[in-house]
Design a protein around this motif. Structure first.
Motif, PDB file in Angstrom:
ATOM      1  N   ASP A   7       3.176   5.741  -5.753  1.00  0.00           N
ATOM      2  CA  ASP A   7       3.114   5.752  -7.214  1.00  0.00           C
ATOM      3  C   ASP A   7       1.880   6.464  -7.767  1.00  0.00           C
ATOM      4  O   ASP A   7       1.957   7.096  -8.810  1.00  0.00           O
ATOM      5  N   TYR A   8       0.744   6.341  -7.096  1.00  0.00           N
ATOM      6  CA  TYR A   8      -0.493   6.887  -7.642  1.00  0.00           C
ATOM      7  C   TYR A   8      -0.946   8.189  -6.999  1.00  0.00           C
ATOM      8  O   TYR A   8      -1.700   8.945  -7.616  1.00  0.00           O
TER       9      TYR A   8
ATOM     10  N   ILE B 288       0.841  -1.202   0.000  1.00  0.00           N
ATOM     11  CA  ILE B 288       0.000   0.000   0.000  1.00  0.00           C
ATOM     12  C   ILE B 288       0.878   1.255   0.000  1.00  0.00           C
ATOM     13  O   ILE B 288       0.505   2.274  -0.580  1.00  0.00           O
ATOM     14  N   HIS B 289       2.061   1.159   0.608  1.00  0.00           N
ATOM     15  CA  HIS B 289       3.023   2.267   0.559  1.00  0.00           C
ATOM     16  C   HIS B 289       3.421   2.536  -0.897  1.00  0.00           C
ATOM     17  O   HIS B 289       3.424   3.681  -1.348  1.00  0.00           O
ATOM     18  N   ARG B 290       3.747   1.466  -1.624  1.00  0.00           N
ATOM     19  CA  ARG B 290       4.131   1.608  -3.033  1.00  0.00           C
ATOM     20  C   ARG B 290       2.993   2.232  -3.845  1.00  0.00           C
ATOM     21  O   ARG B 290       3.212   3.164  -4.624  1.00  0.00           O
ATOM     22  N   LEU B 291       1.785   1.749  -3.656  1.00  0.00           N
ATOM     23  CA  LEU B 291       0.637   2.278  -4.395  1.00  0.00           C
ATOM     24  C   LEU B 291       0.374   3.745  -4.046  1.00  0.00           C
ATOM     25  O   LEU B 291       0.099   4.564  -4.934  1.00  0.00           O
TER      26      LEU B 291
ATOM     27  N   GLY C 271       1.445  10.152  -4.984  1.00  0.00           N
ATOM     28  CA  GLY C 271       2.607  10.984  -4.700  1.00  0.00           C
ATOM     29  C   GLY C 271       2.854  11.166  -3.217  1.00  0.00           C
ATOM     30  O   GLY C 271       3.535  12.107  -2.812  1.00  0.00           O
ATOM     31  N   ILE C 272       2.312  10.274  -2.383  1.00  0.00           N
ATOM     32  CA  ILE C 272       2.493  10.352  -0.936  1.00  0.00           C
ATOM     33  C   ILE C 272       3.357   9.167  -0.519  1.00  0.00           C
ATOM     34  O   ILE C 272       2.924   8.017  -0.609  1.00  0.00           O
ATOM     35  N   ASP C 273       4.562   9.462  -0.051  1.00  0.00           N
ATOM     36  CA  ASP C 273       5.564   8.430   0.199  1.00  0.00           C
ATOM     37  C   ASP C 273       5.487   7.872   1.619  1.00  0.00           C
ATOM     38  O   ASP C 273       6.398   8.038   2.432  1.00  0.00           O
ATOM     39  N   ARG C 274       4.351   7.230   1.910  1.00  0.00           N
ATOM     40  CA  ARG C 274       4.173   6.542   3.190  1.00  0.00           C
ATOM     41  C   ARG C 274       2.998   5.575   3.059  1.00  0.00           C
ATOM     42  O   ARG C 274       2.141   5.737   2.187  1.00  0.00           O
ATOM     43  N   PRO C 275       2.944   4.571   3.932  1.00  0.00           N
ATOM     44  CA  PRO C 275       1.802   3.658   3.883  1.00  0.00           C
ATOM     45  C   PRO C 275       0.539   4.365   4.364  1.00  0.00           C
ATOM     46  O   PRO C 275       0.603   5.388   5.045  1.00  0.00           O
TER      47      PRO C 275
ATOM     48  N   LEU D 190      -6.979   2.744   0.131  1.00  0.00           N
ATOM     49  CA  LEU D 190      -6.948   3.541  -1.096  1.00  0.00           C
ATOM     50  C   LEU D 190      -8.166   3.168  -1.929  1.00  0.00           C
ATOM     51  O   LEU D 190      -8.583   2.009  -1.943  1.00  0.00           O
ATOM     52  N   SER D 191      -8.710   4.145  -2.621  1.00  0.00           N
ATOM     53  CA  SER D 191      -9.843   3.910  -3.524  1.00  0.00           C
ATOM     54  C   SER D 191      -9.497   4.465  -4.892  1.00  0.00           C
ATOM     55  O   SER D 191      -8.985   5.578  -5.001  1.00  0.00           O
TER      56      SER D 191
END
Length: 165
Positions: free
Chosen positions: A58-59, A52-55, A61-65, A69-70
């Protein structure tokens, strides 16, 4: 036709019992009914904090878990439908609402939050699912008023399903 839930579990850190999926299907029906929807499909995926951190990075622009996400399939104002032919109705076409979107829940973060907030993991996952569903429909919580609207809607659905705090 009713709302459909398509789910997958892509993580191994938290056990997701089958009974919880039935509860999530119930929550989907209750939330959809509250919003005046009678059909559609939602994809739900359980992931770990790393994914979820990666998503989120990547989608969004927030670099944390994060916890949920929707990803809505349709932008506000766009309404797409497929025409399906039902053999039993002698070829009459019926309109079926397309996929509403994807909800991604970090089961790992949900477990952490359930412990932090002092309620069951099932309740936390239910909350995150309803929260994500409302985001698919265009609700947000960028200010106090919109956050209050979402909170009232979420708690009403959870209470109707017996998942109150």
């Amino acid at each position: 036709m009713s709302m459909q839930l398509d789910w997958s579990n892509e993580q191994e850190k938290v056990d997701i019992p089958e009974a919880w999926i039935a509860r999530l299907e119930q929550l989907l029906q209750l939330a959809a009914e509250a919003e005046g929807l009678s059909s559609g499909e939602v994809a739900l995926t359980f992931v770990d904090n790393e994914e979820i951190h990666r998503l989120n990075r990547d989608y969004r622009g927030i670099d944390r878990p994060t916890d949920v996400l929707s990803f809505a399939m349709q932008d506000e104002g766009e309404e797409e439908t497929d025409i399906h032919f039902d053999e039993e109705s002698e070829g009459a076409a019926s309109l079926v609402t397309d996929m509403l979107g994807d909800i991604i829940i970090s089961a790992e973060r949900a477990r952490e939050q359930s412990e932090e907030y002092g309620h069951s993991l099932e309740r936390e996952i239910g909350f995150l699912f309803v929260h994500g569903f409302l985001h698919l429909l265009g609700y947000d919580h960028q200010d106090d008023n919109s956050e209050q609207v979402m909170t009232v809607k979420q708690e009403a659905v959870l209470a109707a399903a017996g998942l109150s705090r």
